[in-house]
Enzyme design. Structure first.
Site, PDB file in Angstrom:
ATOM      1  CG  ASN A  15      -0.326  -0.216   2.507  1.00 57.46           C
ATOM      2  OD1 ASN A  15       0.889  -0.067   2.619  1.00 57.46           O
ATOM      3  ND2 ASN A  15      -1.095  -0.555   3.517  1.00 57.46           N
ATOM      4  NE  ARG A  65       2.492   2.411  12.281  1.00 60.85           N
ATOM      5  CZ  ARG A  65       1.966   2.163  11.067  1.00 60.85           C
ATOM      6  NH1 ARG A  65       1.439   3.159  10.368  1.00 60.85           N
ATOM      7  NH2 ARG A  65       1.932   0.946  10.593  1.00 60.85           N
ATOM      8  CD  GLN A 113      -3.935   4.253  14.083  1.00 61.69           C
ATOM      9  OE1 GLN A 113      -3.439   5.194  13.528  1.00 61.69           O
ATOM     10  NE2 GLN A 113      -4.146   3.124  13.450  1.00 61.69           N
ATOM     11  CG  HIS A 129      -4.130   4.100   9.998  1.00 65.82           C
ATOM     12  ND1 HIS A 129      -3.254   3.451  10.822  1.00 65.82           N
ATOM     13  CD2 HIS A 129      -3.523   4.137   8.786  1.00 65.82           C
ATOM     14  CE1 HIS A 129      -2.164   3.114  10.141  1.00 65.82           C
ATOM     15  NE2 HIS A 129      -2.314   3.512   8.898  1.00 65.82           N
TER      16      HIS A 129
HETATM   17  P1  NAD Z   1      10.411   1.574   3.826  1.00 64.01           P
HETATM   18  O1  NAD Z   1      10.957   0.485   4.682  1.00 64.01           O
HETATM   19  O2  NAD Z   1      10.455   1.415   2.351  1.00 64.01           O
HETATM   20  O3  NAD Z   1      11.155   2.961   4.161  1.00 64.01           O
HETATM   21  C1  NAD Z   1      11.426   3.392   5.458  1.00 64.01           C
HETATM   22  C2  NAD Z   1      12.598   4.380   5.364  1.00 64.01           C
HETATM   23  O4  NAD Z   1      12.780   4.982   6.639  1.00 64.01           O
HETATM   24  C3  NAD Z   1      13.925   3.707   4.993  1.00 64.01           C
HETATM   25  O5  NAD Z   1      14.477   4.342   3.865  1.00 64.01           O
HETATM   26  C4  NAD Z   1      14.776   3.907   6.247  1.00 64.01           C
HETATM   27  O6  NAD Z   1      16.144   4.057   5.952  1.00 64.01           O
HETATM   28  C5  NAD Z   1      14.182   5.189   6.811  1.00 64.01           C
HETATM   29  N1  NAD Z   1      14.442   5.383   8.244  1.00 64.01           N
HETATM   30  C6  NAD Z   1      14.215   4.537   9.261  1.00 64.01           C
HETATM   31  N2  NAD Z   1      14.572   5.100  10.432  1.00 64.01           N
HETATM   32  C7  NAD Z   1      15.045   6.339  10.138  1.00 64.01           C
HETATM   33  C8  NAD Z   1      15.569   7.400  10.922  1.00 64.01           C
HETATM   34  N3  NAD Z   1      15.687   7.288  12.265  1.00 64.01           N
HETATM   35  N4  NAD Z   1      15.984   8.530  10.289  1.00 64.01           N
HETATM   36  C9  NAD Z   1      15.890   8.644   8.937  1.00 64.01           C
HETATM   37  N5  NAD Z   1      15.382   7.672   8.146  1.00 64.01           N
HETATM   38  C10 NAD Z   1      14.958   6.523   8.737  1.00 64.01           C
HETATM   39  O7  NAD Z   1       8.923   1.781   4.353  1.00 64.01           O
HETATM   40  P2  NAD Z   1       7.708   2.475   3.602  1.00 64.01           P
HETATM   41  O8  NAD Z   1       6.962   1.464   2.840  1.00 64.01           O
HETATM   42  O9  NAD Z   1       8.195   3.714   2.924  1.00 64.01           O
HETATM   43  O10 NAD Z   1       6.820   2.849   4.872  1.00 64.01           O
HETATM   44  C11 NAD Z   1       7.294   3.770   5.848  1.00 64.01           C
HETATM   45  C12 NAD Z   1       6.376   3.776   7.042  1.00 64.01           C
HETATM   46  O11 NAD Z   1       5.104   4.300   6.660  1.00 64.01           O
HETATM   47  C13 NAD Z   1       6.048   2.379   7.604  1.00 64.01           C
HETATM   48  O12 NAD Z   1       7.034   1.931   8.506  1.00 64.01           O
HETATM   49  C14 NAD Z   1       4.733   2.621   8.296  1.00 64.01           C
HETATM   50  O13 NAD Z   1       4.939   3.015   9.641  1.00 64.01           O
HETATM   51  C15 NAD Z   1       4.112   3.771   7.525  1.00 64.01           C
HETATM   52  N6  NAD Z   1       2.960   3.320   6.702  1.00 64.01           N
HETATM   53  C16 NAD Z   1       1.747   3.919   6.918  1.00 64.01           C
HETATM   54  C17 NAD Z   1       0.649   3.512   6.179  1.00 64.01           C
HETATM   55  C18 NAD Z   1      -0.690   4.170   6.356  1.00 64.01           C
HETATM   56  O14 NAD Z   1      -1.697   3.576   5.992  1.00 64.01           O
HETATM   57  N7  NAD Z   1      -0.748   5.383   6.864  1.00 64.01           N
HETATM   58  C19 NAD Z   1       0.767   2.478   5.242  1.00 64.01           C
HETATM   59  C20 NAD Z   1       2.031   1.938   5.001  1.00 64.01           C
HETATM   60  C21 NAD Z   1       3.119   2.349   5.752  1.00 64.01           C
END
Ligand code: NAD
Length: 394
Positions: free
Chosen positions: A147, A285, A314, A333
């Site tokens: 997603n 988050r 949530q 959400h």
């Molecule tokens: P991803 O794993 O592709 O990317 C996460 C990125 O965060 C990576 O590039 C990582 O290096 C970076 N990162 C981690 N810790 C960090 C820090 N302390 N400082 C800087 N960069 C940091 O994940 P994604 O698919 O892009 O998803 C990201 C987040 O979005 C998920 O972990 C989830 O919490 C959230 N999400 C929300 C929804 C929603 O419905 N709202 C849906 C999917 C994901």
């Protein structure tokens, strides 16, 4: 045979199934960069149907039962007396979605003596205590990429909603008014603004790619620097910390996982360093932001708007201040659980289960923790590590 405990959000109040607005969802054949879509042997649902609520059951119940497994599906997840608590002690597999997370605290994991596999139907596994899962050697997997584009689209929408001040304008229209001055007194063009992306993973990069045509000035920070050609293509400026990034943005979008490093990061101190009138869109988050600091920054005018769809906890209580704080464009959400997204993460959940029951390996990009440590996407995105040099983005 296994007991599979599935926690899903409640059915629509008007009953299941809802009346669908469309008959189909477009077929997507690959993710950006060539990553492949979920590949289960079969699916037992029609893409485009509501799968994330109890009656939708992620399209898993009939198949799992035909294989001899016991399936319990519930939305009752809070408190010692909840169905989730009662069914947990002898569950082998727990599945839930971040939109309606089954919080697997260390305490609950201790009581779940048989638990071996936890699946996030979606992305983001912070509702499971990953240290406790590691201590027990429990596997935690999620449906990476399922997603990401859904969330990126929602992010772009919320950036525009805030900057153009859509909510005010829509309210005036709905209420029968026509006061143009009121409608536009906080409305700007996005064009020319400085947009900073915190964490350029799958969602962050999709946001960059979708916002670039708006003529914005893009910058980002991540622990892994993106390849130089990518930075050049989108005119991206790299910052080596969020502290440096936020000083120079009009709009900040947030896409990091919730970890010990990111919890509470958007606090009074950091917000005070942002230009007056900045906007924040956080679909990552809720707990990455300090709840009350956001309210204070909106009330003081430091922030011109805040949007996102993630809360802590949530579901958020009815009295959560983000529901009514000034200049918010919050949604519950929902960004990652569009009907389109549900079809992909339901298929991915089935793929993970098929492989697990067949004793086959789960794809590394789906793995968060396994065998007592961070693996695959978990090793890249969740485990603590220092900022790295250009070109090392996985
Ligand atoms: P991803 O794993 O592709 O990317 C996460 C990125 O965060 C990576 O590039 C990582 O290096 C970076 N990162 C981690 N810790 C960090 C820090 N302390 N400082 C800087 N960069 C940091 O994940 P994604 O698919 O892009 O998803 C990201 C987040 O979005 C998920 O972990 C989830 O919490 C959230 N999400 C929300 C929804 C929603 O419905 N709202 C849906 C999917 C994901």
């Amino acid at each position: 045979m296994a007991k599979v405990l599935i926690v899903l959000y409640p059915d629509p109040v008007t009953g299941y199934p809802p009346e669908y607005a469309r008959d189909t969802v477009p077929e997507i054949t690959e993710y950006p960069g060539g990553a492949t879509l979920p590949d289960p042997q079969a699916i037992d649902f029609v893409p485009g149907q509501l799968l994330g609520s109890v009656s939708g059951g992620l399209g898993l119940k009939r198949w799992l039962e035909s294989e001899g497994h016991t399936v319990v599906i519930t939305s009752d997840k809070e408190g010692a007396d909840s169905m989730f608590e009662r069914e947990l002690p002898d569950a082998d597999v727990v599945i839930s979605q971040p939109f309606w997370p089954a919080y697997l605290t260390a305490d609950r994991i201790e009581r779940a003596e048989k638990l071996q596999l936890v699946i996030t139907a979606g992305i983001g596994s912070d509702h499971t205590d990953l240290n406790a899962a590691n201590a027990r050697g429990i596997t935690v997997a999620e449906v990476t990429y399922s997603n990401s584009i859904s969330v990126a689209e929602h992010t772009v929408m919320q950036v525009l909603v805030l900057v153009r001040d859509f909510v005010t304008q829509h309210r005036i229209s709905e209420e029968g008014g026509w006061n143009i001055a009121d409608a536009v007194s906080r409305s700007y063009d996005l064009e020319g603004m400085r947009v900073g992306v915190f964490a350029a993973g799958r969602i962050g990069r999709a946001v960059i790619e979708r916002l670039a045509p708006f003529g914005v000035r893009l910058s980002y920070t991540d622990r892994f620097r993106l390849p130089r050609e990518y930075e050049e293509r989108y005119g991206l400026t790299f910052h080596d910390s969020i502290e440096s990034l936020v000083r120079e943005v009009d709009v900040l979008t947030v896409h990091a996982p919730l970890t010990d490093e990111t919890r509470g990061l958007l606090d009074d101190e950091l917000l005070a360093t942002m230009p007056r009138g900045a906007y924040i869109v956080n679909p990552a988050r809720g707990a990455i932001a300090d709840r009350d600091a956001i309210v204070r920054a909106l009330e003081s005018g430091r922030l011109a708007g805040y949007a996102g769809d993630v809360w802590d906890p949530q579901p958020a209580p009815a009295g959560h201040p983000w529901r009514t704080m000034p200049h918010n464009a919050m949604t519950t959400h929902t960004s990652g659980t569009s009907l389109s997204g549900q079809a992909r993460y339901a298929a991915g959940t089935r793929e993970i289960l098929e492989r697990w029951f067949a004793g086959e390996e789960i794809r590394p990009e789906y793995l968060i923790v396994e065998g007592g440590g961070y693996r695959g996407t978990g090793a890249h995105s969740y485990a603590q590590q220092p900022t790295q040099a250009a070109g090392e983005q996985a």
